[in-house]
Design a protein around this motif. Structure first.
Motif, mmCIF file in Angstrom:
data_model
loop_
_atom_site.group_PDB
_atom_site.id
_atom_site.type_symbol
_atom_site.label_atom_id
_atom_site.label_comp_id
_atom_site.label_asym_id
_atom_site.label_seq_id
_atom_site.Cartn_x
_atom_site.Cartn_y
_atom_site.Cartn_z
ATOM 1 N N GLN A 1 0.817 -1.213 0.000
ATOM 2 C CA GLN A 1 0.000 0.000 0.000
ATOM 3 C C GLN A 1 0.856 1.270 0.000
ATOM 4 O OE1 GLN A 1 -0.801 -2.666 2.275
ATOM 5 N NE2 GLN A 1 -2.055 -3.311 0.548
ATOM 6 N N GLY A 2 2.181 1.110 0.101
ATOM 7 C CA GLY A 2 3.079 2.259 0.087
ATOM 8 C C GLY A 2 3.405 2.811 1.463
ATOM 9 N N SER A 3 3.030 2.096 2.513
ATOM 10 C CA SER A 3 3.327 2.526 3.884
ATOM 11 C C SER A 3 4.556 1.796 4.412
ATOM 12 C CB SER A 3 2.142 2.218 4.802
ATOM 13 O OG SER A 3 1.007 2.944 4.392
ATOM 14 N N ILE A 4 5.198 2.390 5.398
ATOM 15 C CA ILE A 4 6.340 1.754 6.052
ATOM 16 C C ILE A 4 5.811 0.670 6.987
ATOM 17 C CG2 ILE A 4 8.250 2.104 7.666
ATOM 18 C CD1 ILE A 4 8.765 3.371 4.955
ATOM 19 N N ILE B 1 17.409 11.620 17.834
ATOM 20 C CA ILE B 1 17.187 12.115 16.472
ATOM 21 C C ILE B 1 16.636 11.024 15.571
ATOM 22 C CG2 ILE B 1 18.370 13.007 14.420
ATOM 23 C CD1 ILE B 1 20.163 14.561 16.439
ATOM 24 N N GLU B 2 17.221 9.826 15.646
ATOM 25 C CA GLU B 2 16.725 8.759 14.774
ATOM 26 C C GLU B 2 15.292 8.382 15.112
ATOM 27 O OE1 GLU B 2 19.004 7.944 17.995
ATOM 28 O OE2 GLU B 2 20.143 8.121 16.158
ATOM 29 N N ASN B 3 14.906 8.458 16.380
ATOM 30 C CA ASN B 3 13.525 8.152 16.758
ATOM 31 C C ASN B 3 12.558 9.159 16.151
ATOM 32 O OD1 ASN B 3 14.300 5.913 18.242
ATOM 33 N ND2 ASN B 3 14.576 7.103 20.105
ATOM 34 N N SER B 4 12.963 10.422 16.112
ATOM 35 C CA SER B 4 12.150 11.462 15.493
ATOM 36 C C SER B 4 11.981 11.195 14.002
ATOM 37 C CB SER B 4 12.796 12.825 15.729
ATOM 38 O OG SER B 4 12.060 13.831 15.119
ATOM 39 N N ILE B 5 13.055 10.782 13.351
ATOM 40 C CA ILE B 5 12.997 10.471 11.922
ATOM 41 C C ILE B 5 12.100 9.256 11.675
ATOM 42 C CG2 ILE B 5 14.346 9.656 9.955
ATOM 43 C CD1 ILE B 5 16.628 11.462 10.985
ATOM 44 N N VAL B 6 12.242 8.211 12.481
ATOM 45 C CA VAL B 6 11.419 7.005 12.313
ATOM 46 C C VAL B 6 9.941 7.350 12.505
ATOM 47 C CG1 VAL B 6 10.824 4.765 13.334
ATOM 48 C CG2 VAL B 6 13.220 5.353 12.904
ATOM 49 N N GLU B 7 9.640 8.137 13.514
ATOM 50 C CA GLU B 7 8.256 8.529 13.787
ATOM 51 C C GLU B 7 7.657 9.269 12.584
ATOM 52 O OE1 GLU B 7 6.485 11.646 16.883
ATOM 53 O OE2 GLU B 7 7.646 10.031 17.825
ATOM 54 N N THR B 8 8.422 10.173 12.007
ATOM 55 C CA THR B 8 7.958 10.920 10.843
ATOM 56 C C THR B 8 7.867 10.025 9.616
ATOM 57 O OG1 THR B 8 8.934 12.938 11.730
ATOM 58 C CG2 THR B 8 8.430 12.918 9.382
ATOM 59 N N LEU B 9 8.860 9.170 9.436
ATOM 60 C CA LEU B 9 8.905 8.282 8.277
ATOM 61 C C LEU B 9 7.668 7.391 8.200
ATOM 62 C CD1 LEU B 9 10.738 7.423 5.915
ATOM 63 C CD2 LEU B 9 11.716 5.713 7.443
ATOM 64 N N ARG B 10 7.134 7.009 9.336
ATOM 65 C CA ARG B 10 5.943 6.160 9.360
ATOM 66 C C ARG B 10 4.725 6.872 8.773
ATOM 67 N NH1 ARG B 10 6.657 1.383 11.462
ATOM 68 N NH2 ARG B 10 8.332 0.978 12.951
ATOM 69 N N ARG B 11 4.795 8.205 8.625
ATOM 70 C CA ARG B 11 3.695 8.961 8.006
ATOM 71 C C ARG B 11 3.915 9.159 6.509
ATOM 72 N NH1 ARG B 11 4.437 13.264 12.155
ATOM 73 N NH2 ARG B 11 4.754 14.531 10.341
ATOM 74 N N TRP B 12 5.103 8.822 6.020
ATOM 75 C CA TRP B 12 5.370 8.962 4.590
ATOM 76 C C TRP B 12 4.578 7.925 3.810
ATOM 77 C CZ3 TRP B 12 11.190 9.895 3.150
ATOM 78 C CH2 TRP B 12 11.630 11.067 3.766
ATOM 79 N N ILE B 13 4.223 8.274 2.576
ATOM 80 C CA ILE B 13 3.540 7.350 1.670
ATOM 81 C C ILE B 13 4.397 7.231 0.415
ATOM 82 C CG2 ILE B 13 1.445 6.902 0.367
ATOM 83 C CD1 ILE B 13 0.174 7.527 2.886
ATOM 84 N N PHE B 14 4.694 6.007 0.021
ATOM 85 C CA PHE B 14 5.523 5.728 -1.147
ATOM 86 C C PHE B 14 4.697 5.106 -2.261
ATOM 87 C CE2 PHE B 14 8.352 5.694 2.442
ATOM 88 C CZ PHE B 14 9.510 6.293 1.977
ATOM 89 N N VAL B 15 5.196 5.200 -3.469
ATOM 90 C CA VAL B 15 4.653 4.414 -4.570
ATOM 91 C C VAL B 15 5.276 3.036 -4.410
ATOM 92 C CG1 VAL B 15 4.567 4.130 -7.067
ATOM 93 C CG2 VAL B 15 4.470 6.432 -6.073
ATOM 94 N N PRO B 16 4.459 2.006 -4.174
ATOM 95 C CA PRO B 16 5.034 0.679 -3.903
ATOM 96 C C PRO B 16 5.710 0.074 -5.134
ATOM 97 C CG PRO B 16 2.649 0.533 -4.045
ATOM 98 C CD PRO B 16 2.999 1.993 -4.135
ATOM 99 N N ALA B 17 6.626 -0.840 -4.864
ATOM 100 C CA ALA B 17 7.261 -1.595 -5.948
ATOM 101 C C ALA B 17 6.193 -2.448 -6.623
ATOM 102 C CB ALA B 17 8.358 -2.485 -5.377
#
Length: 93
Positions: free
Chosen positions: A42-45, A58-74
Motif C-alpha cells: 500500500q506504500g506505507s512503512i 534524532i533517529e527516533n524522530s525520523i522514524v516517527e515521521t517516516l511512518r507517516r510517509w507514503i511511497f509508490v510501492p514496488a
C-alpha cells in the motif's frame, strides 16, 4: 536534512521530521542516520531498522515521521508488492 536513496524511491507524501523546524543539534551536524525499511504493497512503512544512528533521540524522530510517509510501492508483473530499501538522512555540517 537531505534524504538520499540510490533506488530513487518515489515518495508521494513526505513531511519533514520535527528536528528540521528548529536548530539542528551539534551532535547531528555532518552525520547520517541510515534506516533499512520495508515498504508494504500500500506504500506505507511496515518495518524500520536503524542501521546507523547519531543519538540524542534524532533517529527516533525520523522514524516517527517516516511512518507517516507514503511511497509508490514496488510492482511485480503490474501488481504492487512489499519491498526493502535503505534510506539515508544526512544532516549538513
Amino acid at each position: 536534512l537531505a534524504v538520499t536513496d540510490p533506488a530513487r524511491l518515489a515518495a508521494v507524501f513526505t513531511p519533514d521530521p520535527p528536528i528540521l523546524h528548529g536548530e539542528v543539534p551539534e551532535l547531528a551536524r555532518g552525520k547520517d542516520v541510515v534506516l533499512d525499511v520495508v515498504i508494504d504493497a500500500q506504500g506505507s512503512i511496515a518495518q524500520v531498522e536503524i542501521r546507523q544512528g547519531i543519538g540524542g533521540g534524532i533517529e527516533n524522530s525520523i522514524v516517527e515521521t517516516l511512518r507517516r510517509w507514503i511511497f509508490v510501492p514496488a510492482k511485480f508483473n503490474g501488481v504492487a508488492i512489499a519491498s526493502r530499501r535503505q534510506l539515508r538522512f544526512h544532516f549538513p555540517g
